[in-house]
Scaffold this motif. Structure first.
Motif, short mmCIF file in Angstrom:
data_model
loop_
_atom_site.label_atom_id
_atom_site.label_comp_id
_atom_site.label_asym_id
_atom_site.label_seq_id
_atom_site.Cartn_x
_atom_site.Cartn_y
_atom_site.Cartn_z
N VAL A 5 -3.69 -2.77 -6.89
CA VAL A 5 -4.34 -1.97 -5.86
C VAL A 5 -3.28 -1.72 -4.80
O VAL A 5 -2.72 -2.66 -4.22
CB VAL A 5 -5.57 -2.68 -5.27
N LEU A 6 -2.97 -0.44 -4.55
CA LEU A 6 -1.87 -0.04 -3.68
C LEU A 6 -2.43 0.58 -2.40
O LEU A 6 -3.12 1.60 -2.44
CB LEU A 6 -0.99 0.98 -4.39
N VAL A 7 -2.13 -0.04 -1.27
CA VAL A 7 -2.68 0.41 0.02
C VAL A 7 -1.54 0.95 0.88
O VAL A 7 -0.57 0.24 1.16
CB VAL A 7 -3.39 -0.75 0.73
N PRO A 8 -1.65 2.22 1.31
CA PRO A 8 -0.56 2.82 2.10
C PRO A 8 -0.62 2.41 3.56
O PRO A 8 -1.63 1.87 4.04
CB PRO A 8 -0.85 4.33 1.94
N LEU A 73 -2.44 -7.16 -5.11
CA LEU A 73 -2.85 -6.33 -3.98
C LEU A 73 -1.62 -6.04 -3.14
O LEU A 73 -0.98 -6.95 -2.61
CB LEU A 73 -3.91 -7.08 -3.16
N VAL A 74 -1.27 -4.75 -3.03
CA VAL A 74 0.00 -4.33 -2.45
C VAL A 74 -0.25 -3.61 -1.13
O VAL A 74 -1.03 -2.65 -1.07
CB VAL A 74 0.78 -3.42 -3.41
N ALA A 75 0.44 -4.06 -0.08
CA ALA A 75 0.34 -3.43 1.24
C ALA A 75 1.68 -2.88 1.64
O ALA A 75 2.71 -3.57 1.55
CB ALA A 75 -0.11 -4.45 2.29
N ILE A 97 -0.57 -11.24 -3.36
CA ILE A 97 -0.45 -10.20 -2.35
C ILE A 97 1.02 -9.85 -2.23
O ILE A 97 1.87 -10.73 -2.12
CB ILE A 97 -0.96 -10.67 -0.97
N VAL A 98 1.33 -8.56 -2.27
CA VAL A 98 2.70 -8.09 -2.12
C VAL A 98 2.79 -7.28 -0.84
O VAL A 98 2.03 -6.32 -0.64
CB VAL A 98 3.16 -7.24 -3.32
N ARG A 188 2.14 -15.07 -2.42
CA ARG A 188 2.54 -13.90 -1.66
C ARG A 188 4.00 -13.55 -1.95
O ARG A 188 4.82 -14.45 -2.16
CB ARG A 188 2.37 -14.14 -0.16
N THR A 189 4.28 -12.27 -1.95
CA THR A 189 5.64 -11.78 -2.17
C THR A 189 6.00 -10.79 -1.09
O THR A 189 5.19 -9.93 -0.72
CB THR A 189 5.76 -11.10 -3.55
N LEU A 190 7.21 -10.91 -0.57
CA LEU A 190 7.77 -9.91 0.34
C LEU A 190 8.79 -9.07 -0.40
O LEU A 190 9.69 -9.61 -1.06
CB LEU A 190 8.44 -10.61 1.52
N ILE A 191 8.66 -7.75 -0.30
CA ILE A 191 9.71 -6.82 -0.70
C ILE A 191 10.25 -6.23 0.59
O ILE A 191 9.60 -5.41 1.24
CB ILE A 191 9.20 -5.72 -1.64
#
Length: 271
Positions: A5-8, A73-75, A97-98, A188-191
């Protein structure tokens, strides 16, 4: 197959994820890019009442309406608030969560407070003067004014952001995020794009209230040096990191390692 799920972030809709979505689906994944209330094709739903809780409810609705479980779940950017709020409330549906060039805010902090006081004042003035008192106008997205955050974007990208971007309901930036006393231990992952991993870890270790929660055994880290919008400037690399094809022997995102994807240009040293 993984469900994403990609949230802009602010001003954008699901359209911002088109290149990433295409690549993830080609890799066999289920992908749900999200348009939040009041944005893009949902711009007609914008009202002064749209705020943090509205957008948290939007994300939860996507997860529940599709009965999604084990979700990544990507923010991106300002999408951190609805993503973090949703993940706090329904952790049983979230595998990871990314955070793409962003991170979880602490309890009681509003998105606007990430900015220094003079920037907060400038935003509030634009809302009052140009946004009818309740909307943040779409920025100029001018590389001359903001070269670091806009690094890697073509004129086509910038034109799309200006023309397809929609004013952001101010309540989504000014209302504080409310988090539970006990935060779920979801991986959780940070890019990180506009901060180096060394900067992030240094700020976390210093006790900075925004970055302090970005350390711990539940966190893994990836560096993707570019501007603040990697879904435009480096969509293939971003999709590869999300799907686990970004190097390091193809380890999936969230595997216990740090990864740096070589820069496509100059890496901004600060936001």
């Amino acid at each position: 197959m993984t469900a994403y799920v990609l949230v802009p972030g602010f001003w954008l809709g699901a359209w911002a994820w088109e290149d990433v979505t295409e690549r993830l689906r080609a890799a066999g994944h289920e992908v749900h890019p999200v348009t939040l209330t009041g944005q893009a094709d949902r711009a007609a739903e914008a009202t002064p009442d749209v705020g943090v809780e509205t957008h948290i409810a939007d994300v939860i609705a996507v997860l529940e309406s599709h009965d999604l479980r084990e979700v990544v779940l990507v923010a991106h950017s300002g999408g951190t608030t609805p993503v973090t709020g949703a993940a706090d409330r329904i952790p049983e549906r979230i595998a990871r969560i990314v955070y793409v060039d962003t991170g979880p805010l602490p309890d009681g902090m509003a998105q606007i407070e990430f900015n220094p006081p003079e920037v907060q004042a400038a935003i509030e003035k634009r809302v009052a003067d140009e946004g009818d008192g309740w909307k943040i106008p779409v920025p100029a997205f001018d590389p001359a004014e903001d070269p670091e955050n806009l690094a890697g974007l073509t004129e086509g990208h910038l034109r799309a952001m200006r023309e397809r971007g929609t004013p952001q309901p101010f309540g989504t930036a000014s209302e504080p995020l409310r988090r539970p006393e006990v935060i779920p231990g979801t991986p959780r992952t940070l890019i990180s794009c506009t901060f180096t991993l060394e900067q992030v870890k240094g700020l976390a270790a210093s006790g900075n209230p925004v970055f302090a929660s970005m350390a711990g055994p539940e966190w893994t880290y990836h560096a993707l040096p570019t501007g603040h919008w990697p879904m435009f400037s480096r969509p293939a690399d971003l999709a590869a990191l999300l799907s686990g094809d970004g190097g390091d022997a193809g380890q999936a995102i969230g595997a216990p390692h740090e990864q740096v994807v070589p820069s496509a240009g100059t890496f901004p040293s600060s936001r």
